[in-house]
Scaffold this active site. Structure first.
Site, PDB file in Angstrom:
ATOM      1  N   PHE A  36      10.022   0.780  -2.541  1.00 47.80           N
ATOM      2  CA  PHE A  36       9.884  -0.057  -1.346  1.00 47.80           C
ATOM      3  C   PHE A  36       9.251  -1.377  -1.741  1.00 47.80           C
ATOM      4  CE2 PHE A  36       7.676  -1.759   2.350  1.00 47.80           C
ATOM      5  CZ  PHE A  36       8.681  -1.717   3.295  1.00 47.80           C
ATOM      6  N   LYS A  53      -1.466  -6.245   1.063  1.00 50.02           N
ATOM      7  CA  LYS A  53      -2.174  -5.194   1.806  1.00 50.02           C
ATOM      8  C   LYS A  53      -3.705  -5.337   1.760  1.00 50.02           C
ATOM      9  CE  LYS A  53       1.230  -1.710   2.726  1.00 50.02           C
ATOM     10  NZ  LYS A  53       2.491  -1.746   1.986  1.00 50.02           N
ATOM     11  N   ASP A  71       4.923  -4.192  -8.672  1.00 56.76           N
ATOM     12  CA  ASP A  71       4.590  -4.345  -7.256  1.00 56.76           C
ATOM     13  C   ASP A  71       3.345  -3.509  -7.000  1.00 56.76           C
ATOM     14  OD1 ASP A  71       4.298  -4.066  -4.532  1.00 56.76           O
ATOM     15  OD2 ASP A  71       6.438  -3.925  -4.112  1.00 56.76           O
TER      16      ASP A  71
HETATM   17  C1  LIG Z   1       3.727  -2.543   2.072  1.00 58.52           C
HETATM   18  C2  LIG Z   1       4.472  -2.829   0.829  1.00 58.52           C
HETATM   19  C3  LIG Z   1       5.283  -3.974   0.707  1.00 58.52           C
HETATM   20  C4  LIG Z   1       5.524  -4.925   1.860  1.00 58.52           C
HETATM   21  O1  LIG Z   1       4.374  -5.569   2.282  1.00 58.52           O
HETATM   22  P1  LIG Z   1       4.389  -6.295   3.713  1.00 58.52           P
HETATM   23  O2  LIG Z   1       3.025  -6.930   3.790  1.00 58.52           O
HETATM   24  O3  LIG Z   1       4.626  -5.246   4.741  1.00 58.52           O
HETATM   25  O4  LIG Z   1       5.479  -7.295   3.700  1.00 58.52           O
HETATM   26  C5  LIG Z   1       5.899  -4.195  -0.502  1.00 58.52           C
HETATM   27  N1  LIG Z   1       5.738  -3.362  -1.535  1.00 58.52           N
HETATM   28  C6  LIG Z   1       4.965  -2.256  -1.459  1.00 58.52           C
HETATM   29  C7  LIG Z   1       4.804  -1.379  -2.654  1.00 58.52           C
HETATM   30  C8  LIG Z   1       4.317  -1.946  -0.266  1.00 58.52           C
HETATM   31  O5  LIG Z   1       3.577  -0.838  -0.177  1.00 58.52           O
END
Ligand SMILES: *Cc1c(COP(=O)(O)O)cnc(C)c1O
Length: 404
Positions: A138, A252, A223
């Site tokens: 994700f 986050k 990420d």
């Molecule tokens: C939450 C998340 C995102 C997206 O972040 P947003 O602030 O919702 O755009 C991308 N990558 C990972 C691994 C995430 O947990």
């Protein structure tokens, strides 16, 4: 007359892309939250791994107030002190030499993917544009990030999506070896797949990823939007191993609840984002940067990071005990305070049901897919709140087993 602010109103005024619970939390302090009716909950969700220091941490509140009385916004035509300070901190504390600020995780990833494309374009030409990503990963909800993300359901109906992206099975070195090539510009990995079910990348996989990226001159992107900012017991999860990425994204928990994201990279890679190639109105906003600097200074300390590991132990011990009493879970996985409780095979698909029972018992949880309960509490959650919250969770597990 002002409307009654209840769940009913949500259906009347909000786009129905979310389906929030009926209770409406209105106040938080530390790891406790109160709803409109004054009912109290213990927060094991932390937003979604966002409120790393709990709710209304005094140092964050102070940083926000102080900045709010000085300067809220300039634009990127000027530079601002809080952004410089935060960038310096991030560079001091990580492999990175340059920082780009965004407002969310998806935007940080968008910048990372665009930078990887541009870097390959600058150095090798347009044919080197392929992005490799992992199944079930994700990376956000913009069109580019859902395209790179490895969950087809988030792309369905939005086609045509950007091309030049391939999805490979996670933790599969042979598949990576077979797919990476001179056309690959980047490989993107979550050190622990978060939304995908709290599944850690293996050390061997990360090592192989680094070696293969070097061999094919592809950039390795981590990420760390969910795993970063102390969540796993190091400031960033990559710091547990010797594998260092070329680009890393963080969001986050970075703002502890104030929206901010960042893309970090080496200076040589950063050179491909020259003046005018990318940007954001709010990126580097002084309020967000002031809060994030305060937060990093608190989190990046032995007290907090060691505390994450001792709290993980406390969670795991009690979860194991509860699971002996009420056998609901097959496995506990994850690292630090990003824990996934995977349901037993005969209970698959029922994570949401358990979450709802827990909510009734007064504890806020998350799910990570239909089969996994996810815990991402404050990194400084008091031990008493862990114990009390797990007692409540135990009651929910008990009821869960009794339900048809
Ligand atoms: C939450 C998340 C995102 C997206 O972040 P947003 O602030 O919702 O755009 C991308 N990558 C990972 C691994 C995430 O947990």
């Amino acid at each position: 007359m002002s409307p009654t602010l209840d769940r009913e109103l949500f259906n009347q005024v909000m786009v129905p892309n979310y389906s929030p619970l009926p209770v409406i939390p209105v106040r938080g302090q530390g790891s406790r939250v109160w709803d409109q009716a004054g009912r109290e909950y213990i927060d094991f969700a932390g937003g979604i791994a966002v409120t790393a220091l709990g709710h209304c941490h005094p140092e964050l509140t102070q940083a926000l107030h102080q900045q709010a009385e000085k300067l809220w916004h300039l634009s990127n035509v000027w530079t601002n002190e809080p952004a410089l300070q935060l960038a310096q901190l991030l560079c001091d504390k990580t492999f990175a030499e340059r920082v780009y600020f965004a407002n969310s995780g998806a935007e940080a990833n968008e910048a990372a993917f665009k930078l990887a494309r541009k870097y390959a374009y600058d150095h090798s030409g347009p044919q080197k544009h392929e992005i490799l990503s992992c199944e079930n990963s994700f990376h956000g909800r913009t069109l580019f990030t859902v395209s790179v993300g490895g969950q087809a359901k988030y792309r369905e109906g939005f086609e045509p999506v950007p091309g030049g992206i391939r999805h490979l099975p996670f933790n599969d070195i042979a598949a990576l070896e077979a797919s990476i090539s001179e056309r690959t510009c980047a490989l993107v990995i979550e050190p622990i797949q978060g939304e995908g079910g709290i599944i850690p990348a293996s050390q061997e996989y990360l090592q192989a990823a680094r070696e293969l990226c070097d061999r094919y001159r592809a950039l390795l992107i981590f990420d760390e939007i969910q795993t970063g900012v102390g969540r796993t017991g190091k400031l960033y999860a990559y710091q547990h191993s010797a594998v260092i990425p070329d680009i890393m994204t963080t969001a986050k928990a970075l703002g502890g609840g104030f929206p901010i994201g960042a893309m970090l990279c080496r200076s040589e890679v950063a050179e491909s984002f020259q003046f005018g190639t990318h940007g954001s109105t709010y990126g580097g906003n002084p309020l967000g940067c002031a809060v994030a600097s305060a937060l990093l200074q608190v989190v990046d300390s032995e007290a907090v990071l060691d505390g994450v590991l001792s709290r993980e132990k406390r969670f795991r011990e009690q979860l194991n005990q509860l699971n002996q009493q009420y056998p609901v879970f097959d496995q506990f996985r994850g690292q630090g305070l990003l824990l996934g409780c995977a349901l037993k095979p005969d209970l698959l698909g029922k994570a949401k049901q358990l979450l709802l029972l827990a909510q009734e018992e007064g504890v806020m949880l998350l799910i990570a897919g239909p089969d996994v309960i996810r815990l991402a509490p404050s990194l400084i959650i008091p031990e008493a709140d862990i114990d009390e919250g797990l007692q409540r969770f135990g009651r929910a597990m008990h009821r869960f087993l009794q339900e048809p």
